[in-house]
Structures are given as structure tokens and as C-alpha cells.
Design a protein around this motif. Structure first.
Motif, PDB file in Angstrom:
ATOM      1  N   CYS A 110       0.817  -1.219   0.000  1.00  0.00           N
ATOM      2  CA  CYS A 110       0.000   0.000   0.000  1.00  0.00           C
ATOM      3  C   CYS A 110       0.851   1.269   0.000  1.00  0.00           C
ATOM      4  O   CYS A 110       0.451   2.284  -0.557  1.00  0.00           O
ATOM      5  N   HIS A 111       1.994   1.209   0.645  1.00  0.00           N
ATOM      6  CA  HIS A 111       2.886   2.376   0.728  1.00  0.00           C
ATOM      7  C   HIS A 111       3.957   2.236  -0.347  1.00  0.00           C
ATOM      8  O   HIS A 111       5.100   1.853  -0.066  1.00  0.00           O
ATOM      9  N   SER A 112       3.569   2.553  -1.568  1.00  0.00           N
ATOM     10  CA  SER A 112       4.490   2.365  -2.685  1.00  0.00           C
ATOM     11  C   SER A 112       5.711   3.263  -2.518  1.00  0.00           C
ATOM     12  O   SER A 112       5.657   4.305  -1.887  1.00  0.00           O
ATOM     13  N   GLY A 113       6.805   2.823  -3.062  1.00  0.00           N
ATOM     14  CA  GLY A 113       8.033   3.594  -3.002  1.00  0.00           C
ATOM     15  C   GLY A 113       8.869   3.303  -1.780  1.00  0.00           C
ATOM     16  O   GLY A 113      10.019   3.720  -1.709  1.00  0.00           O
ATOM     17  N   VAL A 114       8.330   2.575  -0.814  1.00  0.00           N
ATOM     18  CA  VAL A 114       9.060   2.342   0.422  1.00  0.00           C
ATOM     19  C   VAL A 114      10.369   1.585   0.176  1.00  0.00           C
ATOM     20  O   VAL A 114      11.346   1.803   0.878  1.00  0.00           O
ATOM     21  N   LYS A 115      10.391   0.738  -0.835  1.00  0.00           N
ATOM     22  CA  LYS A 115      11.609  -0.024  -1.134  1.00  0.00           C
ATOM     23  C   LYS A 115      12.380   0.523  -2.323  1.00  0.00           C
ATOM     24  O   LYS A 115      13.527   0.150  -2.524  1.00  0.00           O
ATOM     25  N   THR A 116      11.765   1.380  -3.111  1.00  0.00           N
ATOM     26  CA  THR A 116      12.397   1.787  -4.370  1.00  0.00           C
ATOM     27  C   THR A 116      12.663   3.281  -4.494  1.00  0.00           C
ATOM     28  O   THR A 116      13.348   3.695  -5.424  1.00  0.00           O
ATOM     29  N   GLN A 117      12.129   4.089  -3.598  1.00  0.00           N
ATOM     30  CA  GLN A 117      12.277   5.538  -3.719  1.00  0.00           C
ATOM     31  C   GLN A 117      12.663   6.155  -2.382  1.00  0.00           C
ATOM     32  O   GLN A 117      12.590   5.512  -1.343  1.00  0.00           O
ATOM     33  N   ALA A 118      13.032   7.408  -2.427  1.00  0.00           N
ATOM     34  CA  ALA A 118      13.358   8.116  -1.188  1.00  0.00           C
ATOM     35  C   ALA A 118      12.123   8.270  -0.320  1.00  0.00           C
ATOM     36  O   ALA A 118      12.178   8.147   0.892  1.00  0.00           O
ATOM     37  N   ARG A 119      10.989   8.516  -0.954  1.00  0.00           N
ATOM     38  CA  ARG A 119       9.757   8.746  -0.205  1.00  0.00           C
ATOM     39  C   ARG A 119       8.791   7.576  -0.363  1.00  0.00           C
ATOM     40  O   ARG A 119       8.576   7.082  -1.450  1.00  0.00           O
ATOM     41  N   ALA A 120       8.200   7.202   0.754  1.00  0.00           N
ATOM     42  CA  ALA A 120       7.106   6.237   0.710  1.00  0.00           C
ATOM     43  C   ALA A 120       5.825   7.057   0.591  1.00  0.00           C
ATOM     44  O   ALA A 120       5.777   8.206   1.015  1.00  0.00           O
ATOM     45  N   THR A 121       4.811   6.481   0.013  1.00  0.00           N
ATOM     46  CA  THR A 121       3.566   7.221  -0.185  1.00  0.00           C
ATOM     47  C   THR A 121       2.482   6.716   0.752  1.00  0.00           C
ATOM     48  O   THR A 121       2.556   5.607   1.268  1.00  0.00           O
ATOM     49  N   LEU A 122       1.484   7.533   0.930  1.00  0.00           N
ATOM     50  CA  LEU A 122       0.261   7.085   1.588  1.00  0.00           C
ATOM     51  C   LEU A 122      -0.611   6.476   0.495  1.00  0.00           C
ATOM     52  O   LEU A 122      -0.563   6.921  -0.656  1.00  0.00           O
ATOM     53  N   PRO A 123      -1.397   5.464   0.807  1.00  0.00           N
ATOM     54  CA  PRO A 123      -2.179   4.785  -0.229  1.00  0.00           C
ATOM     55  C   PRO A 123      -3.168   5.724  -0.923  1.00  0.00           C
ATOM     56  O   PRO A 123      -3.826   6.542  -0.292  1.00  0.00           O
ATOM     57  N   THR A 124      -3.254   5.569  -2.227  1.00  0.00           N
ATOM     58  CA  THR A 124      -4.242   6.323  -3.003  1.00  0.00           C
ATOM     59  C   THR A 124      -5.553   5.551  -3.000  1.00  0.00           C
ATOM     60  O   THR A 124      -5.598   4.366  -2.642  1.00  0.00           O
ATOM     61  N   LEU A 125      -6.586   6.205  -3.426  1.00  0.00           N
ATOM     62  CA  LEU A 125      -7.880   5.544  -3.538  1.00  0.00           C
ATOM     63  C   LEU A 125      -7.789   4.374  -4.524  1.00  0.00           C
ATOM     64  O   LEU A 125      -8.357   3.303  -4.287  1.00  0.00           O
ATOM     65  N   ALA A 126      -7.039   4.555  -5.596  1.00  0.00           N
ATOM     66  CA  ALA A 126      -6.864   3.486  -6.580  1.00  0.00           C
ATOM     67  C   ALA A 126      -6.213   2.258  -5.951  1.00  0.00           C
ATOM     68  O   ALA A 126      -6.556   1.121  -6.288  1.00  0.00           O
ATOM     69  N   THR A 127      -5.281   2.480  -5.035  1.00  0.00           N
ATOM     70  CA  THR A 127      -4.638   1.366  -4.338  1.00  0.00           C
ATOM     71  C   THR A 127      -5.675   0.561  -3.570  1.00  0.00           C
ATOM     72  O   THR A 127      -5.699  -0.675  -3.632  1.00  0.00           O
ATOM     73  N   CYS A 128      -6.543   1.254  -2.856  1.00  0.00           N
ATOM     74  CA  CYS A 128      -7.582   0.565  -2.070  1.00  0.00           C
ATOM     75  C   CYS A 128      -8.597  -0.130  -2.980  1.00  0.00           C
ATOM     76  O   CYS A 128      -9.039  -1.250  -2.697  1.00  0.00           O
ATOM     77  N   LEU A 129      -8.957   0.543  -4.068  1.00  0.00           N
ATOM     78  CA  LEU A 129      -9.963  -0.015  -4.975  1.00  0.00           C
ATOM     79  C   LEU A 129      -9.462  -1.256  -5.709  1.00  0.00           C
ATOM     80  O   LEU A 129     -10.281  -2.054  -6.190  1.00  0.00           O
ATOM     81  N   ALA A 130      -8.161  -1.441  -5.779  1.00  0.00           N
ATOM     82  CA  ALA A 130      -7.622  -2.638  -6.421  1.00  0.00           C
ATOM     83  C   ALA A 130      -8.178  -3.900  -5.753  1.00  0.00           C
ATOM     84  O   ALA A 130      -8.406  -4.906  -6.425  1.00  0.00           O
ATOM     85  N   CYS A 131      -8.416  -3.837  -4.464  1.00  0.00           N
ATOM     86  CA  CYS A 131      -8.998  -4.977  -3.743  1.00  0.00           C
ATOM     87  C   CYS A 131     -10.456  -4.751  -3.342  1.00  0.00           C
ATOM     88  O   CYS A 131     -11.213  -5.705  -3.197  1.00  0.00           O
ATOM     89  N   HIS A 132     -10.831  -3.486  -3.147  1.00  0.00           N
ATOM     90  CA  HIS A 132     -12.135  -3.187  -2.553  1.00  0.00           C
ATOM     91  C   HIS A 132     -13.135  -2.537  -3.515  1.00  0.00           C
ATOM     92  O   HIS A 132     -14.073  -1.897  -3.071  1.00  0.00           O
ATOM     93  N   GLU A 133     -12.941  -2.738  -4.815  1.00  0.00           N
ATOM     94  CA  GLU A 133     -13.905  -2.175  -5.767  1.00  0.00           C
ATOM     95  C   GLU A 133     -15.286  -2.792  -5.546  1.00  0.00           C
ATOM     96  O   GLU A 133     -16.298  -2.125  -5.628  1.00  0.00           O
ATOM     97  N   ALA A 134     -15.291  -4.076  -5.244  1.00  0.00           N
ATOM     98  CA  ALA A 134     -16.528  -4.774  -4.859  1.00  0.00           C
ATOM     99  C   ALA A 134     -16.412  -5.085  -3.366  1.00  0.00           C
ATOM    100  O   ALA A 134     -15.310  -5.307  -2.867  1.00  0.00           O
TER     101      ALA A 134
END
Length: 175
Positions: free
Chosen positions: A59-83
Motif C-alpha cells: 500500500c505504501h508504494s516507493g518504500v523499497k524503491t524511492q526516497a519517499r514512501a507514499t500514503l495509499p491512493t484511492l486506486a490502491t484501495c480499490l484494487a482490492c475493494h472495488e466490490a
């Protein structure tokens, strides 16, 4: 002694004290009121997601690959919770936000001062640090934390770097 004379003789000379108390109580009230704004847009259950096999980086993209980790976007949540997966009102808030064309307005709790360079990638991927070292046992929480687990200060960072024998050159963090 009439009320007006009492006011003039005993209270008016002390008006700065009364004004100070008034400002103090008003400030305290506003501070407490502002504290209510640190609630997250959904009561995210980290423990439930970890139980279902998710990792921080899911959910926190970038934590392993970038300087900054992100807070989850709505799209991230909808990937599992669209239904719907559950009957949770919190889960339904995700779909309601999507239907309204809004984004999740997360309140960021952990902050690095603007004059400090911090790389999640370097600490997580290269040094192999667990997220809980700075963020606490979030994976066990069923409700979002209301405050940061640890205040990130120079002393805290230096203590960790010295304990792990990592570099402590000022220019590594202060750019």
C-alpha cells in the motif's frame, strides 16, 4: 458597595489577568478542537490487512524503491475493494469516495523536517530495517494511530546510526 464601584475598584485593575485566562482557555479549546482533525478518512485496520498477507510496501508504494514512501491512493484501495469484501462501513467509504470523484485525504503523522534528506529505499532495502523501528508496531493496530510512534529528531537518528555503526556524516542528511 454597588456593583459598578466593585467592578471599577476590584476587577478592572486586574483585566490583564482575566484577559490572559480567557486567551489561555480559548487557545486550549482550539487546540483540542484541532486535535480532532487528526482522524484518518477511514478507520484503517492494519492488523486485518497483514493477517490477509499484505505487506507495508503493498500500500505504501516507493518504500523499497524511492526516497519517499507514499500514503495509499484511492486506486490502491480499490484494487482490492472495488466490490465489497465485508459488511464494513469503513470499506464502503472507499467506494463512496470513488463514486464522488474524491481522493482519500490521509493525515500524515510521521514527518521528516524539510531540511533533512531521508531515503526510505536506503533504510528499508539497503539497510534492511523493519518499518516498525520508526513507525512502531503498526501491523498490530486495528485502528489508525492518532500520533506518530516516534518523533524523528536528530538525536534519535544519530543514536540509531551509532548503534548500527552507520555513517553519521552531516552532509548525508543535511543537504
Amino acid at each position: 458597595m454597588p456593583a459598578l464601584q466593585l467592578l471599577r475598584a476590584r476587577i478592572l485593575p486586574h483585566w490583564p489577568v482575566f484577559a490572559g485566562f480567557g486567551v489561555f482557555f480559548l487557545g486550549s479549546f482550539l487546540f483540542l478542537l484541532a486535535g480532532a482533525s487528526d482522524r484518518q478518512p477511514i478507520a484503517f485496520n492494519h492488523a486485518r490487512h497483514v493477517e490477509n498477507g499484505m505487506a507495508c510496501a503493498d500500500c505504501h508504494s516507493g518504500v523499497k524503491t524511492q526516497a519517499r514512501a507514499t500514503l495509499p491512493t484511492l486506486a490502491t484501495c480499490l484494487a482490492c475493494h472495488e466490490a465489497p469484501l465485508t459488511q464494513s462501513a469503513e470499506e464502503e467509504k472507499i467506494r463512496a469516495l470513488a463514486a464522488a470523484g474524491k481522493e482519500l485525504a490521509w493525515v500524515q503523522l510521521t514527518r521528516v523536517p524539510p531540511h533533512v534528506y531521508f531515503s526510505h529505499r536506503r533504510h528499508v532495502q539497503q539497510a534492511g530495517l523493519d518499518c516498525a523501528i520508526c513507525h512502531g508496531p503498526v501491523e498490530k493496530l486495528s485502528v489508525p494511530p492518532r500520533k506518530p510512534f516516534r518523533v524523528l529528531s536528530m538525536d534519535a537518528c544519530l543514536e540509531c546510526h551509532e548503534r548500527s555503526r552507520a555513517r553519521t556524516d552531516c552532509n548525508d542528511c543535511h543537504r
